[in-house]
Scaffold this active site. Structure first.
Site, mmCIF file in Angstrom:
data_model
loop_
_atom_site.group_PDB
_atom_site.id
_atom_site.type_symbol
_atom_site.label_atom_id
_atom_site.label_comp_id
_atom_site.label_asym_id
_atom_site.label_seq_id
_atom_site.Cartn_x
_atom_site.Cartn_y
_atom_site.Cartn_z
ATOM 1 N N HIS A 13 -25.202 -23.249 11.405
ATOM 2 C CA HIS A 13 -26.132 -22.391 10.660
ATOM 3 C C HIS A 13 -27.438 -22.273 11.439
ATOM 4 C CE1 HIS A 13 -27.386 -20.880 6.472
ATOM 5 N NE2 HIS A 13 -28.383 -20.616 7.288
ATOM 6 N N HIS A 65 -30.145 -19.200 12.745
ATOM 7 C CA HIS A 65 -30.573 -17.793 12.812
ATOM 8 C C HIS A 65 -31.242 -17.551 14.158
ATOM 9 C CE1 HIS A 65 -29.890 -16.788 8.507
ATOM 10 N NE2 HIS A 65 -30.101 -18.092 8.342
ATOM 11 N N ASP A 71 -33.184 -15.167 15.136
ATOM 12 C CA ASP A 71 -34.602 -14.789 15.047
ATOM 13 C C ASP A 71 -35.476 -15.946 14.560
ATOM 14 O OD1 ASP A 71 -32.983 -14.317 12.856
ATOM 15 O OD2 ASP A 71 -34.062 -12.557 12.150
ATOM 16 N N GLY A 125 -30.935 -13.541 3.344
ATOM 17 C CA GLY A 125 -32.104 -12.868 2.786
ATOM 18 C C GLY A 125 -32.564 -13.521 1.507
ATOM 19 N N HIS A 133 -25.078 -17.288 2.158
ATOM 20 C CA HIS A 133 -26.227 -18.039 1.644
ATOM 21 C C HIS A 133 -26.185 -17.970 0.111
ATOM 22 C CE1 HIS A 133 -27.839 -17.532 5.705
ATOM 23 N NE2 HIS A 133 -28.839 -18.320 5.413
ATOM 24 N N GLU A 143 -29.492 -21.472 -2.783
ATOM 25 C CA GLU A 143 -30.644 -21.948 -1.995
ATOM 26 C C GLU A 143 -31.907 -21.741 -2.849
ATOM 27 O OE1 GLU A 143 -31.482 -19.559 1.430
ATOM 28 O OE2 GLU A 143 -32.849 -21.016 2.329
ATOM 29 N N ASP A 184 -30.983 -24.221 10.634
ATOM 30 C CA ASP A 184 -31.371 -22.955 10.006
ATOM 31 C C ASP A 184 -32.293 -22.156 10.933
ATOM 32 O OD1 ASP A 184 -31.144 -21.058 8.025
ATOM 33 O OD2 ASP A 184 -32.580 -21.974 6.663
HETATM 34 ZN ZN LIG Z 1 -30.043 -19.459 6.729
#
Ligand SMILES: [Zn+2]
Length: 324
Positions: free
Chosen positions: A9, A11, A13, A161, A189, A192, A270
């Site tokens: 997991h 990202h 960006d 998101g 996701h 969360e 993450d």
């Molecule tokens: Zn995430």
């Protein structure tokens, strides 16, 4: 040490090198140092505030060259930390502001992952993220593209998101059906910033095989039973959960309670740039704040390895990195 450490997991960006941010910002007339300084999402406290930090890096990632570069660097950084497999996720839909088409943006990321994979010697498949806020049609178009680019290194589909801003999961059913029919793996996701019910819906309605975070799963007995029965792995991210307010203190993270409930878990970063962390640090936090034992570490490491989405063989390229 039985199996390699993996990152499931991550990202793209949220994983930029600070030095790269500075270099990409300069030619755009942006203050890279200020962006790096402002990126630390520590203390954001809410998922929407946490996600707002991404706005600062999006302008830097609107060209094929920038996307390829950061993708390649993310793989090299993962290998430098001793990882044996890294899955890199991003939503190409957000990278069309400089004139790139959806396909060109996605291919630029895949090119960078491929270059990094070859240099670093580890598989680095791509997970394409859908985002809350996309239209149904945009989600379906992106899922269709993801399936078409499976031979180029796309292995899975994700939904990311602001889950707390309206969890319209029904909008994404068709997109996930396209992914499933096209042979892509699915992670979502859920639980969360939202309730455990979202985890249940992600598994039942989107065919999620893994859940991003799932921090709230224990409040929903049916979700727990479903995840346990189907062997759904939870992608836990301790620092991120603290920074988004999913947990108030690291000691409150339900990772061990999840294990006690018969659920499979993994540890991930993450967004290492936002959370100023590394995978090694996340393990250290789990040992220090959750009392994770060496035996439990071995078990979690094995679960994560087994739940990885293996890279798809690339017919037009040969090399040691393709997995059957
Ligand atoms: Zn995430």
């Amino acid at each position: 040490m039985s199996v390699p450490q993996v990152e499931l997991h991550l990202h793209l960006d949220g994983a930029l090198r600070p030095a790269t941010i500075v270099e990409l910002a300069g030619p755009l007339g942006l203050d890279g140092e200020a962006i790096v300084e402002g990126l630390a999402a520590i203390g954001a406290g809410r998922l929407d505030a946490y996600l707002a930090h991404f706005d600062a890096v999006l302008p830097l990632l609107q060209t094929a060259g920038a996307l390829s570069r950061v993708a390649e660097e993310a793989v090299i950084d993962a290998a430098d930390q001793g990882l044996g497999h890294v899955e890199v996720r991003i939503c190409p839909w957000q990278h069309q502001k400089g004139g790139l088409t959806l396909e060109r943006a996605t291919r630029a990321i895949l090119d960078g992952l491929d270059a990094g994979s070859r240099k670093a010697g580890i598989p680095a498949p791509m997970v394409v993220c859908l985002l809350h806020g996309m239209s149904q049609q945009e989600a379906e178009d992106l899922a269709t593209l993801a399936v078409r680019l499976r031979p180029e290194g796309v292995v899975g589909l994700d939904l990311a998101g602001n889950e707390g801003g309206g969890f319209q999961i029904e909008w994404f059913r068709r997109a996930f059906a396209i992914a499933m029919e096209g042979g892509l793996r699915r992670t979502v996701h859920a639980g969360e910033a939202g309730p455990g019910l979202h985890v249940r819906r992600a598994i039942l309605e989107l065919g999620a095989e893994r859940i991003g975070h799932g921090t709230a799963i224990l409040e929903d007995e049916e979700a727990v039973a479903l995840a346990r029965d189907r062997g759904v792995l939870l992608e836990c991210c301790l620092s991120s959960n603290l920074h988004t307010g999913a947990i108030a203190r690291l000691e409150d993270h339900p990772l061990r309670a999840m294990m006690a409930a018969g659920l499979k878990v993994s540890l991930n970063t993450d967004n290492p740039t936002l959370s100023r962390t590394t995978l090694a640090r996340e393990w250290e936090l789990a040992r220090t704040h959750l009392g994770l034992t060496p035996e439990e570490e071995d078990t979690i490491r094995q679960w994560a390895w087994n739940a990885r989405f293996p890279a798809v063989p690339r017919p037009h390229r040969t090399g040691p990195l393709n997995e059957a």
